[in-house]
Design a protein around this motif. Structure first.
Motif, short mmCIF file in Angstrom:
data_model
loop_
_atom_site.label_atom_id
_atom_site.label_comp_id
_atom_site.label_asym_id
_atom_site.label_seq_id
_atom_site.Cartn_x
_atom_site.Cartn_y
_atom_site.Cartn_z
N GLN A 43 27.51 10.61 52.38
CA GLN A 43 28.29 11.82 52.11
C GLN A 43 27.47 12.87 51.37
N ASP A 44 28.08 14.04 51.28
CA ASP A 44 27.63 15.10 50.39
C ASP A 44 26.19 15.55 50.60
N GLY A 45 25.82 15.84 51.83
CA GLY A 45 24.51 16.43 52.08
C GLY A 45 23.34 15.46 51.94
N ALA A 46 23.60 14.20 51.65
CA ALA A 46 22.52 13.23 51.54
C ALA A 46 21.98 12.92 52.93
N THR A 47 20.78 12.36 52.98
CA THR A 47 20.20 12.00 54.27
C THR A 47 19.72 10.57 54.25
N LEU A 48 19.59 10.00 55.41
CA LEU A 48 19.12 8.62 55.56
C LEU A 48 17.68 8.58 56.09
N ARG A 49 17.04 9.73 56.17
CA ARG A 49 15.69 9.83 56.75
C ARG A 49 14.72 8.83 56.12
N ASP A 50 14.76 8.67 54.79
CA ASP A 50 13.81 7.80 54.12
C ASP A 50 14.19 6.32 54.21
N ARG A 51 15.28 6.02 54.92
CA ARG A 51 15.72 4.62 55.07
C ARG A 51 15.61 4.08 56.50
N VAL A 52 15.08 4.88 57.42
CA VAL A 52 15.01 4.47 58.82
C VAL A 52 14.22 3.17 58.97
#
Length: 169
Positions: A43-52
Motif C-alpha cells: 500500500q501507500d506508494g511503496a514498491t516491491l522492486r527491491d524484493r523481486v
C-alpha cells in the motif's frame, strides 16, 4: 514474474488489498510448469522492486515444497493401494481354505459370505446356485446387516431380477 509499480494505472486490476499501489506476481514452477503463483501487494506508494529476486527464490522453494507434497501424496496412495491388495489377497487365501474344507457345502458358503461381509464392510452378501435344468437359482448362503427377504432356500426363475439376469446370461 510481473511487477506492476502502479496498479491504479491497470484497468483490469482487482484489488487484493484496499489501497494497494504496487503488485508483484511470481510464478511457482514445478518441472517447468506453473503450478502456483506468489502474489504480493503493498500500500501507500511503496514498491516491491527491491524484493523481486527474494520472492523468486521463495517461489522456487515453494515449488520444491509443492512437488515434495505431491510425491508424498502419491506415495501414501500407493501404500494404501498396496495395503488394500494385501488385504484382498488375505481374504482370497481365507476363502480358499474355507472352500477346500470338509464341512457341508452350505456351511462353507455361509462362512464365505460372512467373511466377505465382515472384511469389506458390505451390508449384503449372498451366494446362489444356478439350476439350469429347472431354470432357477437358489440362495445357498446369505449374510446381511440390513433387513432382507433373501434367506437360504430363497429362489427365483432365471432372468428374474439382477441376479436372475446374470444367471441367465
Amino acid at each position: 514474474t510481473i511487477l506492476v509499480e502502479d496498479v491504479r494505472a491497470d484497468p483490469d486490476y482487482v484489488a487484493g488489498v484496499a489501497g494497494a499501489s504496487s503488485e508483484l506476481v511470481v510464478p511457482v514452477l514445478v518441472d517447468g510448469r506453473v503450478t502456483a503463483l506468489l502474489d504480493c501487494e503493498v500500500q501507500d506508494g511503496a514498491t516491491l522492486r527491491d524484493r523481486v529476486e527474494l520472492l523468486e527464490l521463495v517461489a522456487g522453494r515453494l515449488g520444491v515444497a509443492l512437488e515434495n507434497a505431491r510425491l508424498l501424496r502419491e506415495r501414501e496412495a500407493a501404500l494404501r493401494e498396496a495395503g488394500d491388495r494385501l488385504r484382498e489377497l488375505q481374504v482370497l487365501n481365507e476363502i480358499s481354505r474355507i472352500a477346500s474344507g470338509t464341512e457341508k457345502l452350505r456351511s462353507r458358503l455361509q462362512r464365505i459370505t460372512d467373511l466377505l461381509a465382515e472384511r469389506f464392510g458390505w451390508e449384503f452378501v449372498a451366494c446362489v446356485q444356478v439350476d439350469g435344468e429347472r431354470g432357477t437359482f437358489v440362495c445357498e448362503a446369505v449374510t446381511s446387516s440390513v433387513p432382507t427377504e433373501v434367506v437360504p432356500g430363497y429362489g427365483r426363475g432365471l432372468g428374474s431380477g439382477v441376479v436372475g439376469e446374470v444367471a441367465a446370461t
